[in-house]
Design a protein around this motif. Structure first.
Motif, PDB file in Angstrom:
ATOM      1  N   LEU A  93       0.358   2.880  -8.154  1.00 19.58           N
ATOM      2  CA  LEU A  93       1.564   2.727  -7.713  1.00 19.58           C
ATOM      3  C   LEU A  93       2.462   2.746  -8.415  1.00 19.58           C
ATOM      4  CD1 LEU A  93       2.443   1.849  -4.559  1.00 19.58           C
ATOM      5  CD2 LEU A  93       2.859  -0.135  -5.000  1.00 19.58           C
ATOM      6  N   LEU A  94       3.326   2.295  -9.301  1.00 16.11           N
ATOM      7  CA  LEU A  94       4.572   3.324 -10.322  1.00 16.11           C
ATOM      8  C   LEU A  94       4.389   4.204 -10.223  1.00 16.11           C
ATOM      9  CD1 LEU A  94       4.105   0.116 -12.899  1.00 16.11           C
ATOM     10  CD2 LEU A  94       6.480   0.903 -11.692  1.00 16.11           C
ATOM     11  N   THR A  95       3.036   5.074 -10.794  1.00 16.23           N
ATOM     12  CA  THR A  95       3.310   5.598 -11.385  1.00 16.23           C
ATOM     13  C   THR A  95       3.399   6.698  -9.883  1.00 16.23           C
ATOM     14  OG1 THR A  95       1.682   5.577 -12.815  1.00 16.23           O
ATOM     15  CG2 THR A  95       1.914   7.906 -12.533  1.00 16.23           C
ATOM     16  N   ALA A  96       2.407   6.566  -9.219  1.00 15.45           N
ATOM     17  CA  ALA A  96       2.896   7.841  -7.989  1.00 15.45           C
ATOM     18  C   ALA A  96       4.442   6.896  -7.208  1.00 15.45           C
ATOM     19  CB  ALA A  96       1.724   6.915  -7.010  1.00 15.45           C
ATOM     20  N   VAL A  97       4.501   5.843  -7.220  1.00 18.65           N
ATOM     21  CA  VAL A  97       6.061   6.331  -7.047  1.00 18.65           C
ATOM     22  C   VAL A  97       7.737   6.817  -7.591  1.00 18.65           C
ATOM     23  CG1 VAL A  97       8.445   4.318  -6.509  1.00 18.65           C
ATOM     24  CG2 VAL A  97       6.051   3.664  -5.978  1.00 18.65           C
ATOM     25  N   MET A  98       7.015   7.002  -9.079  1.00 18.19           N
ATOM     26  CA  MET A  98       7.844   7.461  -9.630  1.00 18.19           C
ATOM     27  C   MET A  98       7.270   9.032  -9.545  1.00 18.19           C
ATOM     28  SD  MET A  98       9.329   7.110 -12.602  1.00 18.19           S
ATOM     29  CE  MET A  98       9.662   7.795 -14.129  1.00 18.19           C
ATOM     30  N   LYS A  99       6.316   9.614  -9.168  1.00 22.10           N
ATOM     31  CA  LYS A  99       6.192  11.189  -9.100  1.00 22.10           C
ATOM     32  C   LYS A  99       6.382  11.357  -7.800  1.00 22.10           C
ATOM     33  CE  LYS A  99       0.980  11.629 -11.043  1.00 22.10           C
ATOM     34  NZ  LYS A  99      -0.216  11.222 -10.224  1.00 22.10           N
ATOM     35  N   CYS A 100       6.717  10.660  -6.929  1.00 19.18           N
ATOM     36  CA  CYS A 100       7.094  10.917  -5.597  1.00 19.18           C
ATOM     37  C   CYS A 100       8.560  11.166  -5.766  1.00 19.18           C
ATOM     38  CB  CYS A 100       6.791   9.617  -4.070  1.00 19.18           C
ATOM     39  SG  CYS A 100       7.491   9.970  -3.093  1.00 19.18           S
ATOM     40  N   ILE A 139       4.885   5.275   3.143  1.00 19.72           N
ATOM     41  CA  ILE A 139       3.491   4.505   2.892  1.00 19.72           C
ATOM     42  C   ILE A 139       4.180   3.571   1.079  1.00 19.72           C
ATOM     43  CG2 ILE A 139       1.744   4.321   3.070  1.00 19.72           C
ATOM     44  CD1 ILE A 139       1.383   6.721   4.021  1.00 19.72           C
ATOM     45  N   LEU A 140       4.429   4.213   0.433  1.00 12.12           N
ATOM     46  CA  LEU A 140       4.474   4.071  -0.584  1.00 12.12           C
ATOM     47  C   LEU A 140       6.004   2.667  -0.446  1.00 12.12           C
ATOM     48  CD1 LEU A 140       4.484   7.287  -2.577  1.00 12.12           C
ATOM     49  CD2 LEU A 140       3.220   5.181  -3.232  1.00 12.12           C
ATOM     50  N   GLU A 141       6.750   2.646   0.099  1.00 15.76           N
ATOM     51  CA  GLU A 141       8.002   1.700  -0.077  1.00 15.76           C
ATOM     52  C   GLU A 141       7.311   0.291   0.841  1.00 15.76           C
ATOM     53  OE1 GLU A 141      11.259   3.558   1.879  1.00 15.76           O
ATOM     54  OE2 GLU A 141      11.867   1.410   2.198  1.00 15.76           O
ATOM     55  N   GLY A 142       6.682   0.801   1.456  1.00 17.94           N
ATOM     56  CA  GLY A 142       5.784  -0.652   2.271  1.00 17.94           C
ATOM     57  C   GLY A 142       5.081  -0.958   1.668  1.00 17.94           C
ATOM     58  N   LEU A 143       4.285  -0.424   0.249  1.00 19.90           N
ATOM     59  CA  LEU A 143       3.425  -1.024   0.052  1.00 19.90           C
ATOM     60  C   LEU A 143       4.376  -1.876  -1.933  1.00 19.90           C
ATOM     61  CD1 LEU A 143       0.593   1.769  -0.831  1.00 19.90           C
ATOM     62  CD2 LEU A 143      -0.024  -0.216  -0.558  1.00 19.90           C
ATOM     63  N   VAL A 144       5.622  -1.041  -2.023  1.00 20.07           N
ATOM     64  CA  VAL A 144       6.338  -1.752  -3.174  1.00 20.07           C
ATOM     65  C   VAL A 144       6.929  -3.467  -2.440  1.00 20.07           C
ATOM     66  CG1 VAL A 144       8.523  -1.770  -4.557  1.00 20.07           C
ATOM     67  CG2 VAL A 144       6.198   0.472  -4.529  1.00 20.07           C
ATOM     68  N   GLU A 145       7.260  -2.763  -0.654  1.00 20.70           N
ATOM     69  CA  GLU A 145       7.484  -4.553  -0.641  1.00 20.70           C
ATOM     70  C   GLU A 145       6.448  -5.502  -0.649  1.00 20.70           C
ATOM     71  OE1 GLU A 145       8.879  -3.495   3.471  1.00 20.70           O
ATOM     72  OE2 GLU A 145      10.375  -2.276   2.537  1.00 20.70           O
ATOM     73  N   ASN A 146       5.300  -4.725  -0.468  1.00 17.62           N
ATOM     74  CA  ASN A 146       4.255  -6.068  -1.006  1.00 17.62           C
ATOM     75  C   ASN A 146       3.500  -5.653  -2.247  1.00 17.62           C
ATOM     76  OD1 ASN A 146       4.465  -6.225   1.765  1.00 17.62           O
ATOM     77  ND2 ASN A 146       2.838  -4.848   2.015  1.00 17.62           N
ATOM     78  N   TRP A 147       4.422  -5.762  -2.926  1.00 21.57           N
ATOM     79  CA  TRP A 147       4.164  -6.003  -4.485  1.00 21.57           C
ATOM     80  C   TRP A 147       3.362  -7.268  -4.942  1.00 21.57           C
ATOM     81  CZ3 TRP A 147       5.069  -2.567  -8.474  1.00 21.57           C
ATOM     82  CH2 TRP A 147       4.426  -2.954  -9.910  1.00 21.57           C
ATOM     83  N   ASP A 148       3.874  -8.109  -4.359  1.00 23.37           N
ATOM     84  CA  ASP A 148       3.683  -9.459  -5.478  1.00 23.37           C
ATOM     85  C   ASP A 148       2.316  -9.792  -4.704  1.00 23.37           C
ATOM     86  OD1 ASP A 148       6.066  -9.870  -6.783  1.00 23.37           O
ATOM     87  OD2 ASP A 148       7.215 -10.796  -4.840  1.00 23.37           O
TER      88      ASP A 148
END
Lengths: 840, 438
Positions: free
Chosen positions: A505-512, A485-494
């Motif tokens: 999002l940054l922090t969540a990806v980091m924790k994950c 899910i996070l990956e999908g969100l990162v893809e739509n960063w822009d």
């Protein structure tokens, strides 16, 4: 009595100015002026009405001033009244013409008809022209001695009007003592009440400069005076009773016997039909019994029924005013309404502002015994069509959940909300579930199961999205799909517009990543790359910070980004208890509605010499409507900044809570900065070289990250420039720009407090220590000062906001400076200067 | 904190100024612009009746098609401000003969200015009693009670009345026929859950009086409320008569009622104002007799059809009637077609409020008419949200019935000339907010 037809056609001020009509009127009036033919008065009436109706809708009819005055020689009382109204409206702006009216007004003040005497005197005092005050003294003096109470009643208020025009004339003519005499002996209750209001206003405004006035103000609160009023209570009109009761609430009885006497005397006021009288009585009861705990509780019991009646009777606006007061009381004594919670159930057709307060009440009265019913009722509102109402209801459920020990049932309900599949309900609930998990981590399993099923596509609101992302990161272990899910969100960063969401999002990806590295590696790389390239400063900085942390040592990164967390036991209260007490002191006023003490919102007039507000005054509500919007917004913004806006405080609190997990307190910038050119193989980012060492050092310094123990920057003795100057504008601007570098509570010498009676004393004292006062204001017991100081060498400036409570001897300091390093030293200097105040 | 109003404005719904009256100089002259720009022309309107703009606070109330705005710059007394507006409107109504709206204001603006001058001075409320103001400000123009020219019937002791020790009654009134009308008007508020349990129920009642009495009469009113009866049985040292006693949660009285005597002797005694007034208000939460029970069943049959069945049961005496009964049953917005069957009254679909409106003009006690309706909906693709059902609302009036069971036991009139009076007592119960969830 039909108004002229024109007013129907051109009621808007934006419409033609009616110049032609005005000049027509002028000629017609002129013709009538000398005429004594029968029937003239009726024609005049029609013309006067026209003039007044033009005046009302905003057409300038000041050009007919002299004609109006000429026509005013009449015995017709309606004509006279219209003429007085006209004159009162335009005299201020035409002081020369106003002189014309003095003559006939003075003559009318001697009329044999007391009605006309009174009217003329009222108009004379309302002219508002400072150069004409000398003409007021005589008629006012006669008015106060008039045999007719109507005239005396008008004169009593007239003295106050004169005072506002020219304080010195009023005092020189010895009017206040006259008023006092009248107040203590007049037969007519309304005259007495008007004397009281006038004296209260005059003496409290004078009190800051004259000790005698301060003493007089005290005598109003002395036992004989208060008892005199109490004994005449029943003679007063309901409005005058409000004023008298307000006075009584400030009286300090000698012993408990006296308290009981007064309360017994006033108890019947609780049955009064006027809600304002009831509230004023309640204030007396509450304030008098503050020191007697048992009786105070009994008072709560006694006032319950009248208050509930007030809520359910009267217009919604009145209910609103009463509910605000109930809310204040329930915060102090939550149990009082706990069995009457059904009174706060919302009716379908009530306006939102009433419903909102009722929700607040329901939240506040919830306890073990009634939670189930209240939450059930709140759930009904969640299904409500009215979206704001549904949101507020969910928040209320959440608040109750955070208050209670047994949250079992509530969590279930909240999770059911998520299944309702309404966007606003889901969004609001997500935010709550997040807070709930921070307090009750043991519920994570149940919640995660449901939250995991929510598609992030259905959540659009930034706050909700951030909450969802936080949970995805925090519970990455338990949520199967979290990395994807996070990956999908990162893809739509822009496409993500909200910086808050990107930060989370940054922090969540980091924790994950720290937990499920293999699955998240790609997402992390992408996120950091996108983050570093982000135009938002905070996002950029956080991405860079993570990047360097990871490069330095992954275990350190883990310690910082994902430390073991303790459950939050109590969420920070947004209002200090001192603030709440202060609002309680101002019971039955606007403070309660705004939920902030009066010094935060009242105007310059009542704030004393407050330089900023002068400035605000000039900005205030621009002359043209189009300007008005901008100007007033600025005013609001200024108010917020300068006057310790609570909302601002709330935000920072809220953010502090949210963000606390991500702060990196022990991060030492210098260690990694040196090695920053190295290559980090896990994530490959093409680092733009411009981002490097010099600039990032600057940023680090600015943020104060590298601060601890930097000995060179804190010289032990801080010298201040004795001749430092700054103009209020620059100060104001600076105050807005700088962050608070130091906020402290300290206390002041009681002797110093004694010196506070003279508002100039403290500024003068501080000036002796090279600290200049920019602005000051407030009324006892709360004073507020803004100070400014400058370092002897260099241009670093220190800006201080200092709030002094003279009854509790507490001082709150807020220091802002552009030289962070010396703020502590300055604070010490400031406090030592303050502590000497009063002892010298 | 006293209420020190700086200005008062009357605006119509477009924001045009109908009346403006500045009382103090401490606010700018164009506060009305600020109100228009920041409140009227924004979504803020109606979200909160108290707003702060710049250094000023605005209190506003909408009454029919008029906004009344009070501007203050100090920490004013909110309750007092709103009460003042309410009282002022009552006063204007009594002058205009009942209605208060834009037209009435335009037609009477000079009169309003005169009144505004008298009811408030320098921002402090003065005298708002219509009784007294009508002595010297009249619709036909102004009559001075002091003036010798208009003194066809000199009013004794007029000075005292203008500023008022007994502010609510003047001396020397004479009526050929001395009459007192007393109405007990109760409104029942009900909130019932869809399962038929009462969530919240209370009665707010008021006693309205109309007095046409000569001289300075002293009135004494006895009700079957608990406090009064207990006191009486103590005094006469005999047990209270059997029958229902009503426990009033709270009572407030018109200023004419002698509160000290109420507190000590528990009797309502007063010298009434002339004409109409509200003697007392009370509130009851225990032992309320609900006049109606509503039993709804609403079934959604698929996505485009609904079946609505509502049974209304009247639970008051069979000899009594309810009048003007209106039952509003909400239906979804996308309702296309409705068909009804009612056993009494008439029903129709009103698209403007998204309700089925069922009206029964005369509704006898102990009956239970029903409505059954079929509702067809337009099927929409976008509207996938399920319909949230607003509550069924009900309006009614039941004469000679009190939901609280309150009754007048006696009304004694005593005047020194000892004339006979005719007393009329009526009871009526109305719906306040009578809501049944479905």
């Amino acid at each position: 009595m039909a108004p002229p037809a024109q007013s129907h056609r051109s009621p808007s001020p934006s419409q033609p100015s009616g110049k032609g009509e005005v000049s027509d009127l002028k000629t017609q009036l002129r013709q009538l002026a000398g005429s004594r033919a029968p029937g003239t008065d009726d024609t005049k009436r029609e013309l006067f009405k026209k003039v007044i109706s033009y005046m009302t809708i905003g057409i300038d009819v000041s050009s007919v001033f002299s004609e109006m005055v000429m026509c005013s020689a009449t015995s017709d009382i309606v004509l006279k009244k219209m003429c007085y109204l006209y004159v009162g409206n335009y005299a201020k702006h035409n002081p020369d013409l106003a002189l014309l009216t003095i003559n006939f007004l003075q003559r009318d003040c001697k009329d044999e008809d007391p009605m006309i005497r009174g009217l003329a005197l009222r108009s004379l005092c309302s002219l508002g022209v400072a150069n004409l005050v000398e003409y007021l003294v005589g008629p006012l003096g006669n008015g106060l001695k008039d045999g007719n109470s109507y005239v005396r009643m008008v004169a009593a208020v007239g003295v106050l009007k004169l005072y506002h025009l020219s304080a010195s004339t009023c005092l020189d003519a010895d009017f206040p003592p006259l008023l006092k005499q009248l107040m203590l002996k007049d037969k007519d209750a309304q005259v007495v009440a008007n004397c009281l209001t006038s004296l209260q206003e005059i003496w409290s405004l004078e009190a800051s400069t004259s000790e005698e006035a301060a003493r007089e103000r005290e005598t109003l609160l002395s036992k004989p005076v208060v008892y005199y009023f109490l004994n005449r209570m029943k003679e007063f009109s309901e409005w005058a009773q409000c004023i008298v009761l307000e006075l009584v609430s400030k009286y300090v009885p000698v012993d408990s016997e006296e308290i009981f006497d007064i309360m017994n005397l006033l108890e019947d006021r609780l049955h009064h039909a006027n809600g304002a009288v009831v509230l004023a009585t309640i204030k007396v009861f509450l304030h008098m019994t503050l020191s007697m705990t048992d009786v105070h509780q009994q008072v709560y019991e006694r006032i319950k029924a009248p208050l509930l009646t007030l809520v359910s009777s009267g217009s919604p606006e009145q209910s609103y005013a009463v509910l605000s007061h109930l809310h204040l009381l329930v915060m102090r004594a939550p149990y009082i309404f706990s069995s009457d919670y059904k009174h706060f159930y919302c009716q379908y057709n009530e306006p939102f502002y009433v419903k909102k307060l009722k929700l607040d009440m329901l939240t506040a009265v919830a306890n073990e015994s009634n939670t189930y019913e209240i939450v059930t009722e709140l759930c009904e509102y969640v299904a409500n069509v009215d979206i704001p109402m549904a949101r507020e209801s969910i928040r209320a459920v959440g608040k109750i959940a955070l208050q209670q020990y047994d949250v079992n049932a509530i969590v279930d309900r909240l999770l059911q909300f998520l299944e309702m599949e309404k966007e606003h309900v889901t969004a609001e609930t997500l935010v709550l579930v997040k807070d709930l998990l921070r307090k009750y981590p043991q519920w994570s399993h149940d919640c995660i199961a449901v939250v995991g099923n929510i598609s992030s596509k259905n959540v659009q609101e930034p706050k909700a999205k951030a909450a969802l992302i936080w949970m995805l990161g925090e519970y990455a272990q338990d949520m199967q799909d979290s990395p994807y899910i996070l990956e999908g969100l990162v893809e739509n960063w822009d496409e993500e517009n909200s910086a808050e969401v990107r930060l989370h999002l940054l922090t969540a990806v980091m924790k994950c990543f720290l937990r499920r590295a293999p699955e998240t590696q790609k997402a992390l790389g992408d996120a950091l790359a996108a983050g570093v390239a982000d135009f938002h400063q905070d996002v950029h900085d956080r991405a860079l910070l993570y990047y360097r942390l990871l490069k330095y040592d992954v275990s350190v990164a883990e310690r910082i980004v994902n430390p073991p967390k303790q459950a939050v036991s109590v969420f920070a209260d947004t209002q200090s208890s001192e603030m709440k007490d202060r609002i309680f002191d101002e019971f039955n006023s606007l403070s309660v509605v705004y939920q902030k003490p009066s010094y935060m919102f009242t105007d310059k007039e009542h704030r004393g010499p407050f330089a900023f507000s002068e400035e605000l005054g000039s900005l205030s509500i621009g002359t043209e409507p189009s300007d008005g919007a901008v100007a007033a917004q600025r005013v609001e913004a200024n108010d917020k900044d300068l006057l310790l806006g609570t909302s601002e405080k709330e935000e920072s609190h809220g953010y502090g809570n949210n963000g606390s997990a991500y702060n990196a307190p022990s991060y030492d910038a210098s260690t990694t900065a040196g090695a920053s050119q190295g290559h980090f193989d896990l994530v490959s980012i093409d680092q733009p070289s411009t981002l490097h060492p010099p600039s990032s050092f600057a940023i680090d310094d600015l943020l104060g990250l590298g601060m601890p123990a930097a000995p060179s920057s804190a010289p032990p003795a801080l010298l201040l420039n004795a001749k430092a100057t700054i103009d209020p504008n620059a100060f104001q601007q600076k105050w807005r720009q700088l962050p608070v570098s130091l906020s402290q509570e300290t206390s002041i010498d009681p002797q110093g407090v004694a010196g506070m009676t003279n508002p100039q004393a403290l500024p003068q004292h501080m000036q002796g220590h090279s600290i200049n006062c920019i602005a000051s204001g407030g009324q006892a017991p709360n004073f507020k000062f803004f100070f400014f100081a400058q370092k002897a060498e260099g241009s670093s400036a220190y800006l201080v906001e200092c709030v002094i409570n003279s009854s509790s001897c507490k001082v709150q300091l807020k220091i802002k400076t552009d030289d962070q390093a010396t703020s502590q030293a300055f604070s010490e200097l400031f406090q030592s200067a303050l502590s000497k105040f009063g002892s010298t | 904190m006293p209420l020190a109003a700086s200005a008062i404005y009357f605006l119509n719904l477009r924001g045009d100024v109908l009346i403006n009256r500045l009382y103090r100089d401490d606010v700018g002259g164009n506060m009305v612009d600020a109100f228009r720009v920041h409140i009227m022309q924004t979504k803020e309107l109606g979200t909160c009746p108290v707003r702060q703009i710049g250094g000023c606070s605005f209190f506003y109330m909408r009454i029919s098609n008029v906004y009344i705005v009070i501007v203050v710059s100090s920490n004013a007394n909110v309750a007092c401000a709103f009460k003042f507006v309410v009282e002022a409107v009552t006063l204007f109504k009594s002058y205009f003969g009942g209605s208060f709206d834009e037209d009435a204001i335009r037609n009477n603006f000079v009169l309003i200015y005169e009144l505004l001058d008298e009811i408030m001075d320098f921002g402090y409320p003065q005298n708002l009693s219509p009784e007294i103001l009508k002595l010297y400000i009249t619709q036909e123009g102004v009559r001075s009670p002091f003036s010798s020219k208009t003194a066809d019937k000199p009013v004794p002791n007029a000075t005292l009345q203008v500023t008022g020790a007994v502010g609510w009654r003047r001396e020397g009134l004479v009526y050929k026929k001395n009459e007192v009308f007393l109405d007990i008007v109760e409104s029942v508020n009900l909130l019932m859950s869809s399962k038929g349990s009462v969530l919240r129920c209370d009665v707010t009642g008021k006693i309205l009086m109309k007095c046409f009495l000569s001289g300075m009469p002293d009135l004494k009113l006895g009700l079957n409320d608990k406090i009064g009866l207990e006191k009486e049985s103590q005094l006469k040292s005999r047990p209270a008569k059997s029958g229902k006693t009503i426990e009033l949660d709270d009572v407030t009285f018109h200023q004419c009622v002698n509160l000290t005597r109420f507190n000590s002797e528990k009797t309502v005694s007063f010298v009434p104002p002339d004409g109409e007034f509200e003697l007392m208000k009370y509130r009851i939460t225990e032992g309320v007799n609900l006049p109606f029970r509503v039993l709804p069943t609403i079934k959604e049959l698929g996505r485009t059809r609904m079946e609505v069945n509502v049974k209304v049961k009247s639970v008051f005496g069979a000899k009594m009637f309810a009048l003007g009964v209106v039952i509003k049953i909400p239906v979804p917005k996308q309702t296309a077609k409705t068909s009804f069957q009612v056993t009494s009254g008439k029903a129709k679909y009103s698209p403007s409020i998204d309700c089925l409106v069922w009206k029964i003009r005369k509704f006898p006690g102990q009956t239970e008419p029903t409505l059954s309706a079929e509702v067809e909906l337009i099927s929409t693709i976008t509207e996938k949200k399920s319909w949230t059902r607003p509550p069924i609302q009900m309006e009614f009036q039941v004469p000679m019935f009190t939901a609280s069971g309150l009754r007048v036991r006696f009304l004694k009139v005593w005047e020194k000339s000892g004339y006979n009076t005719v007393e009329w007592v009526r009871y009526i119960t109305k719906a306040g907010s009578y809501e049944v969830r479905c």
